[in-house]
Every structure is written in structure tokens, then in C-alpha cells.
Design a protein around this motif. Sequence first.
Motif: not given
Length: 202
Positions: A107, A119, A122-123, A125-126
Amino acid sequence: MNDEEYRRRIIDAADRLYYTRGFSAVGMDQLRDAAGVSLRRLYRLFPSKDDIVLAVLRERRRVWAQGLGEHVDAAPTAGEKLLAVYDFLADWFCDEDFRGCGFINAFAELGAVNSDVADIAREHKTAFQRYLGGLVEGIGADPSLAAQLALLAEGAQTTAAITGDPGTADQARAAARVLIDAALARSDQDAGAARDGTAVEV
């Protein structure tokens, strides 16, 4: 060797190179040599470098989830499963080639110019925070604890990568225990107040 085996060889080689040298520093020629494949085959299986980067991140996400899950599943109680997350980090930080979180690295290097990389980071980490949410639910604590524990884990990864100190995981684990104990005490307090019909100060 079939195409799937060549794909695996390329992804493994790319993961090693990208993780240790960075994404931008590794060209297709270097990857070809490390994987032991022809440039023609490399481009046939992965038409662009972006395709390889995303394949590497997806594989890294799978390996992370599997390793974390195995570590947590081996813990005998719900509370110990939460703390096992930090034991998993401790083992990882001791790896000779540890260079921090590959998704944070990706990132930081590519997220501003590659929305697909942003994306998937982020996915990842989510998904990690959601996983912690399930473990937090298992001990009956407030869901907000998951975000707090995730921040501890993320901070430990970054700090360990910068300082080279694997003991960061132990410090994060100790802090996690304090947060868990406080959350459980608050849950007990709320439950007691509900039984007594009294309000709890916030």
C-alpha cells in the motif's frame, strides 16, 4: 511441469523478491531469472507486472489466514485464542526474512497509483479485524475491543519491522491482556447493573 506449477513457481519467486527488495525495484527480467522460466512463458501466464503483484498479495493473504487460523485454533479457550494472535505474530517476527506486513508495504509503495493494490490491502486489514471480532464475540466482550486489538497488532507489525525487535509482539500481547481483562470486567459490570436494574456510568 504444467502451467499451474509454473504459476506457483513465479508467484513464490515474486513474493520473495518483492518482499525483500520492494515492488518497483524488481523487473520482469529479474523475476524471470529467479523463477527459472522464460520471459515468454512469464508474460503468457501473467500479461503484466500488475497481474503478478495481485497474485502475490492474494497468495500472501491466503497463507496469512491459514497460519493465523491454525495458531488460534490450537489455543484451548476463547480468551487464549485472542492472545494466540500475538503468539502468531511473535513467531512471524522471528523469521530471518521478516520485513513487516507485505500489505502495508504494498500500500505504501503502490496504493496511490494502483487502486487494485489499495483495495486488496484494505480488504486484508478489514478481514483481520472481522476475524478478531469473531474471537471477541467468543469471550462475550464489547465488539469495540476488536478494533483496539487490531490496532495493537498492526502497530506491533510496523514497530517490529522498523526496530528489528521481535519482542514487540510480547509487549503487544501484554497490552492486549490488559484490554481484554478491562473489557470483560466492564461486561460483568454491565450485566450486574442490568440484573439490579441500575444505570452504569459511561
